[in-house]
Design an enzyme around this catalytic site. Structure first.
Site, short mmCIF file in Angstrom:
data_model
loop_
_atom_site.label_atom_id
_atom_site.label_comp_id
_atom_site.label_asym_id
_atom_site.label_seq_id
_atom_site.Cartn_x
_atom_site.Cartn_y
_atom_site.Cartn_z
N ARG A 1 12.36 -5.65 10.45
CA ARG A 1 11.89 -4.28 10.66
C ARG A 1 11.66 -4.11 12.15
O ARG A 1 11.76 -5.06 12.92
CB ARG A 1 10.65 -3.92 9.81
CG ARG A 1 9.62 -4.98 9.56
CD ARG A 1 8.85 -5.48 10.74
NE ARG A 1 8.29 -4.42 11.54
CZ ARG A 1 7.92 -4.54 12.78
NH1 ARG A 1 8.05 -5.72 13.41
NH2 ARG A 1 7.43 -3.54 13.48
N GLY A 2 11.33 -2.86 12.52
CA GLY A 2 11.21 -2.56 13.94
C GLY A 2 12.52 -1.94 14.42
O GLY A 2 13.61 -2.43 14.09
N ALA A 3 12.39 -0.87 15.20
CA ALA A 3 13.55 -0.05 15.53
C ALA A 3 14.71 -0.84 16.15
O ALA A 3 15.86 -0.71 15.71
CB ALA A 3 13.10 1.07 16.47
N ARG B 1 17.17 2.86 5.81
CA ARG B 1 15.92 3.42 6.34
C ARG B 1 16.28 4.66 7.18
O ARG B 1 17.18 4.58 8.02
CB ARG B 1 15.15 2.38 7.19
CG ARG B 1 14.71 1.16 6.37
CD ARG B 1 13.65 0.35 7.07
NE ARG B 1 12.38 1.03 7.09
CZ ARG B 1 11.34 0.65 7.85
NH1 ARG B 1 11.46 -0.39 8.65
NH2 ARG B 1 10.20 1.32 7.82
N GLN C 1 1.47 -4.48 9.94
CA GLN C 1 2.27 -5.08 11.03
C GLN C 1 1.36 -5.62 12.14
O GLN C 1 1.71 -6.59 12.81
CB GLN C 1 3.24 -4.05 11.62
CG GLN C 1 4.43 -3.72 10.75
CD GLN C 1 4.18 -2.50 9.89
OE1 GLN C 1 3.04 -2.19 9.54
NE2 GLN C 1 5.23 -1.80 9.52
N ASP D 1 10.31 4.91 17.02
CA ASP D 1 11.44 4.82 16.09
C ASP D 1 12.47 5.90 16.36
O ASP D 1 13.63 5.74 16.04
CB ASP D 1 10.92 4.89 14.65
CG ASP D 1 10.08 3.67 14.35
OD1 ASP D 1 10.62 2.66 13.89
OD2 ASP D 1 8.86 3.70 14.64
N ASN E 1 6.68 7.39 15.38
CA ASN E 1 6.35 5.97 15.40
C ASN E 1 5.49 5.70 14.16
O ASN E 1 5.20 6.62 13.37
CB ASN E 1 5.61 5.60 16.69
CG ASN E 1 5.49 4.09 16.87
OD1 ASN E 1 6.47 3.37 16.76
ND2 ASN E 1 4.29 3.58 17.09
N LYS E 2 5.08 4.47 14.01
CA LYS E 2 4.34 4.06 12.80
C LYS E 2 3.18 4.99 12.49
O LYS E 2 2.46 5.42 13.39
CB LYS E 2 3.85 2.62 13.01
CG LYS E 2 3.12 2.00 11.86
CD LYS E 2 3.85 2.10 10.55
CE LYS E 2 5.24 1.52 10.58
NZ LYS E 2 6.04 1.84 9.37
C1 LIG Z 1 10.21 -1.35 18.27
S1 LIG Z 1 9.50 -0.09 17.61
C2 LIG Z 1 8.70 -0.86 16.35
C3 LIG Z 1 8.37 0.15 15.46
O1 LIG Z 1 8.91 -0.13 14.19
C4 LIG Z 1 7.88 0.02 13.33
O2 LIG Z 1 8.25 0.46 12.11
P1 LIG Z 1 8.55 -0.51 10.88
O3 LIG Z 1 7.67 -1.69 10.94
O4 LIG Z 1 8.29 0.38 9.71
O5 LIG Z 1 10.02 -0.84 11.01
C5 LIG Z 1 6.89 0.89 14.00
O6 LIG Z 1 7.10 2.23 14.01
C6 LIG Z 1 6.88 0.28 15.33
O7 LIG Z 1 6.26 0.91 16.34
#
Ligand SMILES: CSC[C@H]1O[C@H](OP(=O)(O)O)[C@H](O)[C@@H]1O
Length: 349
Positions: free
Chosen positions: A45-47, A88, A197, A238, A248-249
């Protein structure tokens, strides 16, 4: 270095982020459908990480195709890209990563290049995107470190670290760059319910790097800002709209408003491919709604009464007016963001 994801001769290997911090284990995705599964289930996960994972998924699908004619392969590539794109919806980097491979494929197919040669070129590009992600984040980190105070506590939300990328991280890359320069900073990490996270991932990767880190519950940030403890906040992104509105989150918007109220700088750190100039403002960013079970259950144990309604939007949008600066590998963007983003979009690199 934290091996978030890696191309191997048998498929793509992913550090299983659903198991951290208790267990450090890997999932091997042997085909593009399995890559789609690990993205959907947030094993990765993570953009930035899902951007490169999407690219590797398409490259893997093309590499494993048994098609012997380009028309047959064209049809397969469409299916592969669609499958990965449906995993996603919010992080634009996923669509960027898929498009990088699809565009190269389309170009080579239009030139009638031999299928074996196409396969080796798309795999090579996926690996290049991986290397470029880390290189870009190191440049971004240096730009961001210029903005941080030389000492004090920095707040972050979610995990925009090495785990959210191929390495180094965006928001946490800025913190890493500052620490490498000798700044005396420490980090307050929001736990980031419901997927945790912050609790599981940011706390894990920063303590692994010996960066002093204090975990706080999501509802504690205002208290510490009121005490003057927090000198700046920095988060990842994101998707950033053309006007600077930033998805973002979930919970990021609240942090930004708290920062504004307390006169604390609020920074967004993201590689330039997180900016979606086709999306004019934040209202048009699709927000992923995830399964209720992420909220109702903690470590597999139900913590809510049966029958209660559950909402689980995974992201929120912070209006550009709350953002002090957006840090990218091309430089630092400031308000008016429509203008600075448009100008930077015209730069080739
Ligand atoms: C590099 S941005 C990371 C970003 O991704 C996260 O989302 P997720 O854990 O749901 O993929 C979140 O928005 C973070 O800031």
């Amino acid at each position: 270095m934290i091996p978030t994801l890696q191309w191997t001769s048998e498929g793509v290997s992913f550090l299983d982020q659903t198991k951290l911090p208790q267990v450090e284990t890997y999932v091997l995705a042997r085909n593009y459908n399995e890559v789609a599964d690990v993205i959907r289930n947030m094993v990765v996960r993570g953009a930035m990480a899902i951007g490169v994972s999407g690219a590797m998924g398409v490259a893997l699908g093309i590499q494993q195709s048994t098609a012997v004619t380009l028309p047959d392969l064209n049809a397969e590539v469409e299916v592969i890209c669609d499958t990965l794109a449906k995993t996603r919806p919010t992080a634009v980097n996923l669509f960027w990563g898929i498009a990088q491979i699809r565009d190269l494929y389309n170009k080579l197919a239009a030139e009638n290049v031999a299928i074996d040669e196409i396969k080796s070129q798309v795999v090579a590009l996926a690996q290049t995107l991986y290397d470029e992600d880390i290189a870009n984040l190191k440049v971004l980190g240096a730009y961001g470190a210029d903005l941080l105070p030389k000492e004090g506590t920095i707040l972050t939300h979610c995990n925009a670290g090495a785990l959210a990328a191929c390495g180094y991280g965006s928001a946490l890359g800025v913190i890493r760059a500052a620490v490498e320069r000798g700044y005396k900073i420490d980090v307050f990490a929001d736990e980031t319910r419901p997927f945790n996270q912050g609790t599981r991932l940011t706390a894990w990767e920063l303590t692994k790097d010996n960066i002093p880190t204090t975990l706080i519950c999501d509802n504690m940030a205002g208290y510490f800002m009121g005490q003057g403890r927090i000198k700046a906040a920095i988060v990842g992104a994101d998707r950033i709209a053309a006007n600077g509105d930033t998805a973002n989150k979930i919970g990021t918007y609240s942090v930004a408003i708290l920062c504004k109220e307390h006169g604390i700088p609020f920074y967004v750190a993201a590689p330039f491919n997180t900016i979606d100039i086709e999306t004019l403002n934040g209202k048009d960013i699709p927000i992923e709604e995830r399964a209720a079970k992420e909220v109702t259950h903690v470590n597999g144990v139900q913590v809510t009464p049966d029958g209660v309604g559950i909402a689980n939007p995974a992201f929120d949008v912070t209006p550009a007016k709350y953002i002090t600066a957006i840090i990218t590998e091309r430089g630092v963007l400031r308000a008016p963001f429509e203008e600075s983003i448009a100008a930077m979009s015209k730069q080739t690199k």
